[in-house]
Design a protein around this motif. Sequence first.
Motif, PDB file in Angstrom:
ATOM      1  N   GLU A   4       1.200  -1.376  -0.127  1.00  0.00           N
ATOM      2  CA  GLU A   4      -0.206  -0.107  -0.105  1.00  0.00           C
ATOM      3  C   GLU A   4       0.924   1.392  -0.042  1.00  0.00           C
ATOM      4  O   GLU A   4       0.245   2.683  -0.627  1.00  0.00           O
ATOM      5  CB  GLU A   4      -0.618  -0.314   1.240  1.00  0.00           C
ATOM      6  CG  GLU A   4      -1.621   1.371   1.880  1.00  0.00           C
ATOM      7  CD  GLU A   4      -2.712   1.331   2.646  1.00  0.00           C
ATOM      8  OE1 GLU A   4      -3.399   2.019   2.765  1.00  0.00           O
ATOM      9  OE2 GLU A   4      -2.285   0.172   3.034  1.00  0.00           O
ATOM     10  N   TRP A   8       1.015   4.166  -3.018  1.00  0.00           N
ATOM     11  CA  TRP A   8       0.966   5.338  -2.527  1.00  0.00           C
ATOM     12  C   TRP A   8       2.171   6.562  -2.538  1.00  0.00           C
ATOM     13  O   TRP A   8       2.360   7.844  -3.063  1.00  0.00           O
ATOM     14  CB  TRP A   8       0.877   5.541  -1.174  1.00  0.00           C
ATOM     15  CG  TRP A   8       0.784   6.653  -0.477  1.00  0.00           C
ATOM     16  CD1 TRP A   8      -0.552   7.899  -0.239  1.00  0.00           C
ATOM     17  CD2 TRP A   8       2.711   7.833   0.528  1.00  0.00           C
ATOM     18  NE1 TRP A   8       0.188   8.980   0.327  1.00  0.00           N
ATOM     19  CE2 TRP A   8       1.341   8.819   0.471  1.00  0.00           C
ATOM     20  CE3 TRP A   8       3.113   7.537   0.493  1.00  0.00           C
ATOM     21  CZ2 TRP A   8       2.130   9.796   1.540  1.00  0.00           C
ATOM     22  CZ3 TRP A   8       3.867   8.876   0.895  1.00  0.00           C
ATOM     23  CH2 TRP A   8       3.440   9.561   1.731  1.00  0.00           C
ATOM     24  N   GLN A 148      -9.100  15.128  -3.884  1.00  0.00           N
ATOM     25  CA  GLN A 148      -9.203  13.973  -2.007  1.00  0.00           C
ATOM     26  C   GLN A 148      -7.984  14.086  -2.195  1.00  0.00           C
ATOM     27  O   GLN A 148      -7.671  13.772  -0.301  1.00  0.00           O
ATOM     28  CB  GLN A 148      -8.746  12.769  -3.807  1.00  0.00           C
ATOM     29  CG  GLN A 148     -10.260  12.649  -4.931  1.00  0.00           C
ATOM     30  CD  GLN A 148     -11.616  11.955  -4.078  1.00  0.00           C
ATOM     31  OE1 GLN A 148     -11.817  11.326  -2.793  1.00  0.00           O
ATOM     32  NE2 GLN A 148     -12.677  12.442  -4.456  1.00  0.00           N
ATOM     33  N   TRP A 183       2.681   2.632  13.073  1.00  0.00           N
ATOM     34  CA  TRP A 183       2.123   2.895  11.370  1.00  0.00           C
ATOM     35  C   TRP A 183       2.936   2.419  10.223  1.00  0.00           C
ATOM     36  O   TRP A 183       3.324   3.629   9.820  1.00  0.00           O
ATOM     37  CB  TRP A 183       2.091   4.578  12.116  1.00  0.00           C
ATOM     38  CG  TRP A 183       0.882   4.767  13.362  1.00  0.00           C
ATOM     39  CD1 TRP A 183      -0.699   4.519  13.374  1.00  0.00           C
ATOM     40  CD2 TRP A 183       1.817   5.629  14.364  1.00  0.00           C
ATOM     41  NE1 TRP A 183      -0.542   5.326  14.971  1.00  0.00           N
ATOM     42  CE2 TRP A 183       0.232   5.230  15.778  1.00  0.00           C
ATOM     43  CE3 TRP A 183       2.759   5.550  14.944  1.00  0.00           C
ATOM     44  CZ2 TRP A 183       0.504   5.856  16.745  1.00  0.00           C
ATOM     45  CZ3 TRP A 183       3.188   5.534  16.491  1.00  0.00           C
ATOM     46  CH2 TRP A 183       1.673   6.137  16.978  1.00  0.00           C
ATOM     47  N   GLN A 185       1.778   2.374   7.731  1.00  0.00           N
ATOM     48  CA  GLN A 185       1.834   3.310   6.524  1.00  0.00           C
ATOM     49  C   GLN A 185       2.124   4.457   6.294  1.00  0.00           C
ATOM     50  O   GLN A 185       1.820   4.611   5.013  1.00  0.00           O
ATOM     51  CB  GLN A 185      -0.210   3.596   6.571  1.00  0.00           C
ATOM     52  CG  GLN A 185      -1.051   2.491   6.559  1.00  0.00           C
ATOM     53  CD  GLN A 185      -2.836   2.068   7.364  1.00  0.00           C
ATOM     54  OE1 GLN A 185      -2.981   2.659   7.312  1.00  0.00           O
ATOM     55  NE2 GLN A 185      -3.390   2.591   5.411  1.00  0.00           N
ATOM     56  N   LEU A 224      -3.906  10.818   9.353  1.00  0.00           N
ATOM     57  CA  LEU A 224      -3.663   9.183   9.138  1.00  0.00           C
ATOM     58  C   LEU A 224      -5.391   8.507   9.136  1.00  0.00           C
ATOM     59  O   LEU A 224      -6.222   8.185   8.336  1.00  0.00           O
ATOM     60  CB  LEU A 224      -2.891   8.150   9.060  1.00  0.00           C
ATOM     61  CG  LEU A 224      -2.917   7.454   8.608  1.00  0.00           C
ATOM     62  CD1 LEU A 224      -2.774   6.485   7.181  1.00  0.00           C
ATOM     63  CD2 LEU A 224      -1.842   5.794   9.276  1.00  0.00           C
ATOM     64  N   HIS A 225      -5.625   8.518  10.417  1.00  0.00           N
ATOM     65  CA  HIS A 225      -6.467   8.245  11.050  1.00  0.00           C
ATOM     66  C   HIS A 225      -8.179   8.182  10.298  1.00  0.00           C
ATOM     67  O   HIS A 225      -9.329   8.119  11.088  1.00  0.00           O
ATOM     68  CB  HIS A 225      -6.518   7.290  12.196  1.00  0.00           C
ATOM     69  CG  HIS A 225      -5.284   6.432  13.011  1.00  0.00           C
ATOM     70  ND1 HIS A 225      -5.951   5.461  12.659  1.00  0.00           N
ATOM     71  CD2 HIS A 225      -4.311   6.200  13.742  1.00  0.00           C
ATOM     72  CE1 HIS A 225      -4.346   4.895  13.324  1.00  0.00           C
ATOM     73  NE2 HIS A 225      -3.956   5.380  14.033  1.00  0.00           N
ATOM     74  N   THR A 226      -7.998   9.907  10.599  1.00  0.00           N
ATOM     75  CA  THR A 226      -9.498  10.546   9.343  1.00  0.00           C
ATOM     76  C   THR A 226      -9.474  10.483   9.012  1.00  0.00           C
ATOM     77  O   THR A 226     -11.269  10.397   8.237  1.00  0.00           O
ATOM     78  CB  THR A 226      -9.389  11.569  10.296  1.00  0.00           C
ATOM     79  OG1 THR A 226      -8.708  12.023  11.842  1.00  0.00           O
ATOM     80  CG2 THR A 226     -10.639  12.750  10.264  1.00  0.00           C
ATOM     81  N   VAL A 227      -8.863  10.501   8.205  1.00  0.00           N
ATOM     82  CA  VAL A 227      -9.439  10.559   6.504  1.00  0.00           C
ATOM     83  C   VAL A 227      -8.860   9.798   5.508  1.00  0.00           C
ATOM     84  O   VAL A 227      -9.319   9.826   4.272  1.00  0.00           O
ATOM     85  CB  VAL A 227      -8.946  12.258   6.060  1.00  0.00           C
ATOM     86  CG1 VAL A 227      -9.368  13.335   6.244  1.00  0.00           C
ATOM     87  CG2 VAL A 227      -7.121  12.194   6.438  1.00  0.00           C
ATOM     88  N   GLY A 228      -7.567   8.807   5.689  1.00  0.00           N
ATOM     89  CA  GLY A 228      -7.545   7.909   5.425  1.00  0.00           C
ATOM     90  C   GLY A 228      -5.406   7.511   4.890  1.00  0.00           C
ATOM     91  O   GLY A 228      -5.517   9.142   4.134  1.00  0.00           O
ATOM     92  N   LEU A 229      -4.696   7.523   3.568  1.00  0.00           N
ATOM     93  CA  LEU A 229      -3.930   7.495   3.829  1.00  0.00           C
ATOM     94  C   LEU A 229      -3.625   7.464   2.486  1.00  0.00           C
ATOM     95  O   LEU A 229      -3.361   8.566   1.642  1.00  0.00           O
ATOM     96  CB  LEU A 229      -3.128   5.390   3.126  1.00  0.00           C
ATOM     97  CG  LEU A 229      -1.368   6.234   2.618  1.00  0.00           C
ATOM     98  CD1 LEU A 229      -0.465   7.229   2.957  1.00  0.00           C
ATOM     99  CD2 LEU A 229      -1.024   4.616   2.553  1.00  0.00           C
ATOM    100  N   ASP A 230      -4.342   8.287   1.513  1.00  0.00           N
ATOM    101  CA  ASP A 230      -5.092   8.126   0.053  1.00  0.00           C
ATOM    102  C   ASP A 230      -4.867  10.055   0.195  1.00  0.00           C
ATOM    103  O   ASP A 230      -5.274  10.462  -0.612  1.00  0.00           O
ATOM    104  CB  ASP A 230      -5.779   7.701  -0.582  1.00  0.00           C
ATOM    105  CG  ASP A 230      -5.286   6.520  -1.133  1.00  0.00           C
ATOM    106  OD1 ASP A 230      -4.141   6.264  -1.162  1.00  0.00           O
ATOM    107  OD2 ASP A 230      -6.010   5.047  -1.458  1.00  0.00           O
TER     108      ASP A 230
END
Length: 312
Positions: A4, A8, A148, A183, A185, A224-230
């Motif tokens: 992942e 990214w 995004q 973490w 990611q 990261l936890h709120t909106v995600g890696l992408d």
Amino acid sequence: MLDEVERWLATRSWSAADRPLSALVAAKRGTTVSVVLPALDEEATVGEIVRVIRRELMERVPLVDELVVVDSGSTDRTGEVAAAAGARVVHRDEVLPRIPVLPGKGEVLWRSLMVTRGDVVCFVDADLRDFSADFVSGIVGPLLTDPQVQFVKAMYDRPLGETAGQGGRVTELVARPLLNLHWPQLAGFVQPLGGEYAARRSLLERLPFPVGYGVELGLLVDALHTVGLDALAQVDVGTRKHRHQDGQALGRMAAAIYRTAQLRLSRGHLVRPSLTQFERGEDGFVPRTHPVDTEERPPMREIDEYAARRAA
């Protein structure tokens, strides 16, 4: 490295040159941009940073709408120099006077949300030398061109004196191991502790802010936890030159960053939230104990004054 993260790196890592200024101005379409410089005794560098941003990104092209220096108690001419160069200067203690001020960089960044209005907020440290406007336009660019993307860090080379690539000692010894272990990611971020990053206000106002040195790690992990890696990205802006701190100051920084990580791993409490270091005196080594930053400010949208401003 996780598959992942490799993906990214290929899709969310750019160079400032990938987005020309003309393309960014065309992409704004009503989006407003605020630049915030947190400053403490930075009269030697803050003026040139302000002048470059004003000249390159406000006068030559209308990319930045608001340029604010938040002075966190300077004893030199930081505020005077910044104002003369064209910034709006706000003293930290004047913001949200109902809430007693705590020392620390994160405290200043948190309060800056109350005195800025941009849809995109860009943070830049005030001790940078040989400053380039790419530090701002580079990290703001993805937020203007890709709906995004919500959070963008600058990446750069960090020389230590005349030695290339040896800056960022706390990053390599503390932050990078923590991120890779806990973490993974976020293992693709080149400068996870860098002070130059931009984000959508709609995200920043949802995040808690550690008041001290842990703010960069805390915001990155929580984003990261709120909106995600992408929704996260990084942009290469070249080389970062700045004032380096001594080893003991770096030790205190490392302790605060570890504390920030510990809170996010367990939401527990340190048994002893302090750090003892040693200095050589006339009769040998003398212990000096320093408190470790343990306070965090709540998401700004939970503050009554901020909510009232939004409703106005």
